[in-house]
Scaffold this active site. Structure first.
Site, PDB file in Angstrom:
ATOM      1  CD  GLU A 252      -7.605 -98.360 -74.221  1.00 16.96           C
ATOM      2  OE1 GLU A 252      -7.509 -97.453 -73.293  1.00 16.96           O
ATOM      3  OE2 GLU A 252      -8.416 -98.847 -73.434  1.00 16.96           O
TER       4      GLU A 252
ATOM      5  CB  CYS B  60      -4.438 -94.308 -73.941  1.00 17.70           C
ATOM      6  SG  CYS B  60      -3.513 -95.154 -73.226  1.00 17.70           S
TER       7      CYS B  60
END
Length: 482
Positions: free
Chosen positions: A251, A286
């Protein structure tokens, strides 16, 4: 109770033995950088080799342990951790900078990952029989081997546990590298649960990415790497791991757009959800909203309402109950965000820093920053195109929906996006056109079901978690026929 100087300070774990290093780096409180929270050991390549040795040796027996036994041990470990959550909240806040509410939520979610993962294992591990074949065929599962988990500093607890726990449940052994900026809570919680498993199932090595991370990625015995962090580091991991065929679960970075359509309901609740989507963990997420495109007919209204919502934000030490947004985590990120903001001002952007300082007298003692709304800048500006990873939000007007979608997709990232409209059908149509791993309608958040995760497309990641909570990412499926 967790002491001011936690037990795991300067330690690392190999084969069930906690070791102490004389080479250390200080861990400091980002809300008061003179406060010494603990130490993180700077492990060597030799330490990494020994940790992989221990994991490889433990895998031989752990991989053959029944799923019932693995699930039972994980349930026991979850129960142990659940009894010490309150004790760890303040430590987490002191090394990371989150608020008490954010920190406790992350810790509780770790327990949930363990408990629900154990339940899921029992269902998922059953062989799948393929019907309608000339021969009898089963799809069966087996663990892959040693798994490296490299976790970030922004949400270290949940992003370590969501990778390590399914790997262990699937019968793998793990070598975990926590982030050097805030490793202590992760390690303290792992110390509580590792005794529920045989020595070597859980190993921890700490230190720099250039030493520990590279040694892990380059070791041919590591079969799977689970990494959360920047896209640039992800690319380096792909290169380093190419000496053997590893399975990568990553990720990576994001530059999430939010699209505000003309018919969006910009009521108080919606504006609050947008604020939370921007400023959760001080914007150091994020999948936070990092740019907003607003139809020109609603632009002034949106900016005005967002300013009023930001005025409610109270910035201070996360330990204080009145704080709603804590400091940035470290000096490097703090300086990056400040400089990005300054460069935006220099090209003519209008920057409005809004909010309340909880304690002006101690403001300069930590990495504190008021949230900022930035207008009068173009889609091509650095602030819009960068992953700022801080409490800054650029707001850009658009006239045409096709133009807005084109701007939203004009990035190397593809993590999350959100569409704000009263028309769900329109939201789905737009979602089909957005290049993102997940699209939210009238929200920009995380999946409440912890089994689900969609790391992203393009340069935002590899692999996806389905309703099986990541178990499939750490397992090889094979066919059995007779």
């Amino acid at each position: 109770m967790i002491s001011v100087f936690p037990e795991v300070s300067s330690q690392y774990l190999i084969g069930g033995e906690w070791k102490t290093s004389s080479k250390i780096k200080e861990v400091r409180n980002p809300a008061k950088i003179t406060e010494f929270v603990g130490e993180v050991a700077l492990c060597s390549e030799t330490d990494v080799t020994q940790a992989v040795d221990a994991a490889e040796n433990a895998f031989k027996a752990w991989s053959r342990t029944s799923v019932d036994e693995r699930a039972k041990r994980m349930k026991e470990a979850a129960e142990k951790l659940s009894t010490v959550i309150e004790e760890h909240v303040s430590l987490f806040v002191r090394e990371n900078g989150k608020t008490m509410v954010e920190a406790k939520k992350d810790l509780l979610r770790c327990v949930e990952v363990m408990s629900k993962g154990a339940d899921t294992l029992l269902e998922w591990w059953k062989p799948v029989h393929v019907e309608g074949q000339a021969q009898k065929v089963q799809i069966r599962k087996r663990p892959r081997g040693v798994t490296a988990v490299i976790s970030p500093w922004n949400s270290p607890m949940i992003l370590t546990f969501k990778r390590a726990i399914p790997a262990i449940l699937a019968g793998n052994t793990v070598v975990i590298k926590p982030a050097t900026y805030c490793p202590l809570t992760v390690m303290s919680c792992l110390k509580i649960i590792e005794s529920s498993f045989p020595p070597g199932v859980i190993n921890i090595v700490t230190g720099s990415g250039s030493v520990v991370g590279e040694a892990l990625c380059g070791d041919t015995r590591v079969r799977t790497i689970a990494f959360t962090g920047s896209t640039e580091t992800g690319k380096k991991i792909m290169s380093l791991s190419s000496n053997s065929v590893k399975k990568l679960y990553m990720e990576l970075g994001g530059n999430d757009p939010a699209l505000i359509l003309p018919d969006a309901d910009l009521n108080e609740a919606a504006i609050k959800r947008i604020r939370l989507g921007i400023l959760r963990a001080s914007g150091q997420v994020c999948s936070a909203i990092k740019r907003v495109y607003v139809h020109e007919s609603r632009y002034e209204e949106f900016v005005d309402k967002l300013k009023k919502e930001f005025e409610r934000v109270v910035v201070g030490s996360g330990i204080q109950p009145d704080t709603t947004m804590g400091p940035l985590n470290n000096r490097s990120q703090f300086n990056f965000v400040k400089e990005l903001l300054e460069r935006s001002k220099q090209i003519g952007a209008q920057v409005e820093s809004i909010g309340q300082k909880l304690d002006s007298a101690s403001w300069e003692e930590g990495y504190f920053m008021l949230p900022s709304i930035v207008t009068n800048l173009s889609h091509d500006s650095e602030l819009v195109r960068a992953e700022q990873f801080g409490p800054i939000i650029p707001v850009i007007p658009f006239a045409d929906l096709d133009e807005a979608i084109e701007m939203a997709n004009d990035t190397e990232f593809g993590l999350r996006a959100s569409v704000w409209t009263s028309n769900e059908t329109a939201a789905i149509d737009i979602a089909d056109r957005l290049e993102a791993g997940a699209v939210f309608h009238n929200n920009h958040t995380v999946f409440q079901n912890l089994r689900l995760d969609f790391p992203g497309i393009k340069e935002s990641g590899l692999s996806q978690e389905t309703r099986w909570g990541g178990l499939e990412l750490f397992t090889d499926c094979y066919g059995f026929a007779d």
